[in-house]
Design a protein around this motif. Structure first.
Motif, PDB file in Angstrom:
ATOM      1  N   ASP A  36      15.824  -6.071  -5.311  1.00 10.01           N
ATOM      2  CA  ASP A  36      15.134  -6.238  -4.034  1.00 10.01           C
ATOM      3  C   ASP A  36      14.505  -4.945  -3.530  1.00 10.01           C
ATOM      4  OD1 ASP A  36      17.616  -5.112  -3.579  1.00 10.01           O
ATOM      5  OD2 ASP A  36      17.902  -6.099  -1.646  1.00 10.01           O
ATOM      6  N   ILE A  37      14.799  -3.832  -4.195  1.00 12.02           N
ATOM      7  CA  ILE A  37      14.225  -2.540  -3.813  1.00 12.02           C
ATOM      8  C   ILE A  37      13.535  -1.931  -5.026  1.00 12.02           C
ATOM      9  CG2 ILE A  37      14.685  -0.209  -2.957  1.00 12.02           C
ATOM     10  CD1 ILE A  37      17.283  -1.348  -1.734  1.00 12.02           C
ATOM     11  N   VAL A  49      10.424   0.691  -1.508  1.00 14.40           N
ATOM     12  CA  VAL A  49       9.599  -0.448  -1.137  1.00 14.40           C
ATOM     13  C   VAL A  49      10.451  -1.714  -1.215  1.00 14.40           C
ATOM     14  CG1 VAL A  49       7.573  -1.807  -1.835  1.00 14.40           C
ATOM     15  CG2 VAL A  49       7.532   0.686  -2.052  1.00 14.40           C
ATOM     16  N   ASP A  50      10.282  -2.594  -0.232  1.00 10.08           N
ATOM     17  CA  ASP A  50      10.920  -3.901  -0.278  1.00 10.08           C
ATOM     18  C   ASP A  50      10.194  -4.710  -1.348  1.00 10.08           C
ATOM     19  OD1 ASP A  50      11.333  -6.737   0.190  1.00 10.08           O
ATOM     20  OD2 ASP A  50      12.225  -6.173   2.112  1.00 10.08           O
ATOM     21  N   THR A  53       8.449  -8.081  -0.107  1.00 14.41           N
ATOM     22  CA  THR A  53       7.274  -8.056   0.773  1.00 14.41           C
ATOM     23  C   THR A  53       6.237  -7.016   0.365  1.00 14.41           C
ATOM     24  OG1 THR A  53       8.215  -6.410   2.277  1.00 14.41           O
ATOM     25  CG2 THR A  53       8.718  -8.751   2.719  1.00 14.41           C
ATOM     26  N   GLU A  55       6.442  -3.966   1.358  1.00 10.75           N
ATOM     27  CA  GLU A  55       6.388  -3.028   2.475  1.00 10.75           C
ATOM     28  C   GLU A  55       7.196  -1.765   2.170  1.00 10.75           C
ATOM     29  OE1 GLU A  55       7.847  -3.065   7.097  1.00 10.75           O
ATOM     30  OE2 GLU A  55       7.079  -4.928   6.225  1.00 10.75           O
ATOM     31  N   ALA A  56       6.589  -0.594   2.390  1.00 18.94           N
ATOM     32  CA  ALA A  56       7.299   0.677   2.213  1.00 18.94           C
ATOM     33  C   ALA A  56       8.380   0.772   3.281  1.00 18.94           C
ATOM     34  CB  ALA A  56       6.336   1.843   2.313  1.00 18.94           C
ATOM     35  N   THR A  57       9.619   1.087   2.842  1.00 21.62           N
ATOM     36  CA  THR A  57      10.738   1.128   3.778  1.00 21.62           C
ATOM     37  C   THR A  57      11.332   2.517   3.963  1.00 21.62           C
ATOM     38  OG1 THR A  57      12.292   0.570   2.011  1.00 21.62           O
ATOM     39  CG2 THR A  57      11.377  -1.268   3.289  1.00 21.62           C
ATOM     40  N   GLY A  58      10.941   3.477   3.129  1.00 19.97           N
ATOM     41  CA  GLY A  58      11.486   4.816   3.289  1.00 19.97           C
ATOM     42  C   GLY A  58      10.890   5.797   2.306  1.00 19.97           C
ATOM     43  N   ARG A  59      11.136   7.076   2.596  1.00 19.56           N
ATOM     44  CA  ARG A  59      10.648   8.170   1.760  1.00 19.56           C
ATOM     45  C   ARG A  59      11.670   9.303   1.851  1.00 19.56           C
ATOM     46  NH1 ARG A  59       5.208  10.713   0.724  1.00 19.56           N
ATOM     47  NH2 ARG A  59       4.382   8.769   1.490  1.00 19.56           N
TER      48      ARG A  59
END
Length: 186
Positions: A36-37, A49-50, A53, A55-59
Motif C-alpha cells: 500500500d506504500i 506515496v499511497d 491513490t 498521492e505523495a504522503t511524505g518525504r
C-alpha cells in the motif's frame, strides 16, 4: 492498488521537481510488504506515496547519503527502510537502517574486506540490494567488486548476511557469481 502502479513507480513525477529536470526517472523504488506504500528516491530524498491513490504522503532526507548504486527495502513492519550508505566525512560505506516515523538512522559499518583501500586501488566495490529477513533481525545484501584482469573487466559478486543484534557480517557465498539476494517468504 493502482493497475498501472509499476509504470507509475518508474515515472512518478516528483511533487516538488527541480526546474531543470521536471520528468526525472525514479529508478530506485520499493513497495511496502503490504503493497500500500510506494517509496522512491528523488535526488537525495525518499518520497512516500499511497499506492492506492498515487498521492505523495511524505518525504525524508536521510542523514547518511544513499550510495549511488544502492537499492532499498522496507522492514516487515513497514516502519524502517534499509539501504547502503555512501562513505562521507571519514566514515566508511555502511548498511543503514532508517526509522521512518522518527527520521533517525543506525549505521552498521561494512567489514574491512568490503571497503575500498589503497590495497584495492583500481577496484570498484559496490554493496547493493539489501533486504530484511522476514523477522527483521538480519539484512542480506550482495557485494560486487570490479577490477582489471588481463585487460578484461572482471566482476565478482557474493552474498553476505548482517546480524542486526551483533553487528556481525557473514559471507554466505564464495563463487563470485551470486547477487540480488531476496529472503524467501517476503
Amino acid at each position: 492498488i493502482r493497475q498501472d502502479i509499476q509504470e507509475y513507480a518508474l515515472y512518478y513525477e516528483d511533487p516538488d521537481p527541480p526546474e531543470a529536470n521536471t520528468d526525472r526517472l525514479a529508478w530506485r523504488h520499493a513497495f511496502s510488504p503490504t503493497e500500500d506504500i510506494l517509496a522512491y528516491m528523488s535526488r537525495d530524498d525518499f518520497i512516500f506515496v499511497d499506492a492506492r491513490t498515487g498521492e505523495a504522503t511524505g518525504r525524508i532526507t536521510p542523514e547518511t547519503p544513499v550510495h549511488e548504486r544502492s537499492g532499498f527495502t522496507f522492514s516487515p513492519d513497514v516502519r524502517k527502510l534499509v539501504y547502503m550508505g555512501a562513505a562521507s566525512s571519514g566514515k566508511p560505506d555502511s548498511v543503514v537502517i532508517l526509522d521512518i516515523p522518527g527520521n533517525t538512522s543506525k549505521e552498521y559499518p561494512l567489514p574491512e574486506k568490503l571497503r575500498p583501500t589503497s590495497i584495492t586501488a583500481g577496484v570498484d566495490i559496490a554493496v547493493i540490494n539489501p533486504d530484511f529477513s522476514p523477522d527483521g533481525k538480519f539484512i542480506v545484501f550482495s557485494a560486487e567488486a570490479k577490477g582489471d584482469k588481463s585487460d578484461d573487466r572482471e566482476i565478482m559478486c557474493n552474498i553476505y548476511i548482517l546480524d542486526l543484534s551483533s553487528g556481525e557480517t557473514r559471507q554466505m557465498t564464495t563463487d563470485g557469481k551470486s547477487f540480488d539476494p531476496v529472503w524467501k517468504g517476503r
